[in-house]
Write a protein that holds these residues in place. Sequence first.
Motif, PDB file in Angstrom:
ATOM      1  N   GLN A 214       8.036   5.577   6.266  1.00 27.67           N
ATOM      2  CA  GLN A 214       6.790   4.850   6.508  1.00 27.67           C
ATOM      3  C   GLN A 214       6.952   3.360   6.210  1.00 27.67           C
ATOM      4  OE1 GLN A 214       4.328   7.201   3.831  1.00 27.67           O
ATOM      5  NE2 GLN A 214       3.230   8.140   5.550  1.00 27.67           N
TER       6      GLN A 214
ATOM      7  N   GLU B 233       3.366   3.239  -4.022  1.00 23.75           N
ATOM      8  CA  GLU B 233       3.167   4.391  -4.900  1.00 23.75           C
ATOM      9  C   GLU B 233       3.399   5.720  -4.203  1.00 23.75           C
ATOM     10  OE1 GLU B 233       2.783   4.498  -8.057  1.00 23.75           O
ATOM     11  OE2 GLU B 233       2.543   2.354  -8.439  1.00 23.75           O
ATOM     12  N   ASN B 234       2.822   5.889  -3.017  1.00 20.83           N
ATOM     13  CA  ASN B 234       2.813   7.220  -2.401  1.00 20.83           C
ATOM     14  C   ASN B 234       3.435   7.265  -1.008  1.00 20.83           C
ATOM     15  OD1 ASN B 234       1.303   8.470  -4.584  1.00 20.83           O
ATOM     16  ND2 ASN B 234      -0.460   7.299  -3.846  1.00 20.83           N
ATOM     17  N   GLY B 235       3.961   6.154  -0.524  1.00 21.55           N
ATOM     18  CA  GLY B 235       4.556   6.146   0.798  1.00 21.55           C
ATOM     19  C   GLY B 235       5.974   6.694   0.792  1.00 21.55           C
ATOM     20  N   THR B 236       6.536   6.835   1.960  1.00 23.24           N
ATOM     21  CA  THR B 236       7.916   7.291   2.109  1.00 23.24           C
ATOM     22  C   THR B 236       8.765   6.129   2.621  1.00 23.24           C
ATOM     23  OG1 THR B 236       7.663   7.958   4.422  1.00 23.24           O
ATOM     24  CG2 THR B 236       7.077   9.589   2.724  1.00 23.24           C
TER      25      THR B 236
ATOM     26  N   LYS C  94       0.824  -1.214   0.000  1.00 24.05           N
ATOM     27  CA  LYS C  94       0.000   0.000   0.000  1.00 24.05           C
ATOM     28  C   LYS C  94       0.859   1.266   0.000  1.00 24.05           C
ATOM     29  CE  LYS C  94      -2.430  -1.043   3.678  1.00 24.05           C
ATOM     30  NZ  LYS C  94      -1.940  -2.406   3.977  1.00 24.05           N
ATOM     31  N   LEU C  95       2.133   1.133   0.356  1.00 21.93           N
ATOM     32  CA  LEU C  95       3.010   2.294   0.430  1.00 21.93           C
ATOM     33  C   LEU C  95       3.865   2.479  -0.819  1.00 21.93           C
ATOM     34  CD1 LEU C  95       4.284   1.890   4.112  1.00 21.93           C
ATOM     35  CD2 LEU C  95       2.540   3.480   3.280  1.00 21.93           C
TER      36      LEU C  95
ATOM     37  N   PRO D  17       8.900   2.006  -1.257  1.00 22.77           N
ATOM     38  CA  PRO D  17       8.946   3.335  -1.878  1.00 22.77           C
ATOM     39  C   PRO D  17      10.339   3.749  -2.359  1.00 22.77           C
ATOM     40  CG  PRO D  17       7.593   3.383   0.095  1.00 22.77           C
ATOM     41  CD  PRO D  17       8.253   2.040   0.073  1.00 22.77           C
TER      42      PRO D  17
END
Length: 300
Positions: free
Chosen positions: A207, A201-204, A198-199, A243
């Motif tokens: 995170q 594409e847009n996670g750091t 879930k992280l 990520p």
Amino acid sequence: MSLRLSTVILPYLRWHEGGRSAWTRAEQLGFHTGYTYDHLSWRTFRDGPWFGAIPTLTAAATATERLRLGTLVTSPNFRHPVNLAKELISLDDISGGRITLGIGAGGTGFDATALGQDPWTPRERADRFAEFVPLLDRLLTEDSVSYEGDFYSAHEARNIPGCVQRPRLPFAVAATGPRGLKLAARHGQAWVTTGDPKLFENGTPEQSVGAICGQVEKLTDACVALGRDVHTMDKVLLTGFTPDRGRPLESLDAFVDFAGRHQELGFTEIVIHWPIPDSDFAADQKVFEQIAMEAPAQLR
């Protein structure tokens, strides 16, 4: 504990047109294990060459002497425990006991429908996986197995003489959910994760490390529930799906920083993809080889 460095070599090259040389070079570079994906086809490689995992590993076993070999990962999507056990015992014999079976519940990719079936729901995949792993465990450790389950059957399945590795070749179980983690704690000599999808594409990166830390904590709880010390399990991170993506392979320092952060979480093995030009796994081959040769010494 020192951190082992392994690689995954996708089976897209003809053996005599680059396939063999990649495996022998992996051994020369000192990688701990050379893995390959056990798919019928995979993502953007679907319309190009793609070879079978077991034959590829068999060829790699005859071309190498020290490199451990394995799948990352095999799944029930198109495998049956009885046939798979026979192939694994044969492969373990040919390799002289250098095989690790990476195994997971499978996903919804091309493998999920290649045999003409409808894709299974997450619950159905988990149900099959919960039956698949214990049966495969028995098939690899017992001379004769009979079993009748909801999804799989075996009738006096013979697997003599068994694995070279005793009591059987090691399982590296890929799991993040509670049922899969319980299977890993009970049957796995190692646990595998790619991080939290879930992280991606847009996670750091921060995170991601936090999410993986949470997965390690859940694995620890699963081990405690079974009376097992989590430190008896290897913990394997397959890179390329966090990520960070390809950034850890941009330089030796970047990789050492990335690997060190995960080593602090208890990981004992990091797996990096052999570079493939013009793909998601593109990387500078010289930097990749520098990482292979120099990073392990810095991560002791």
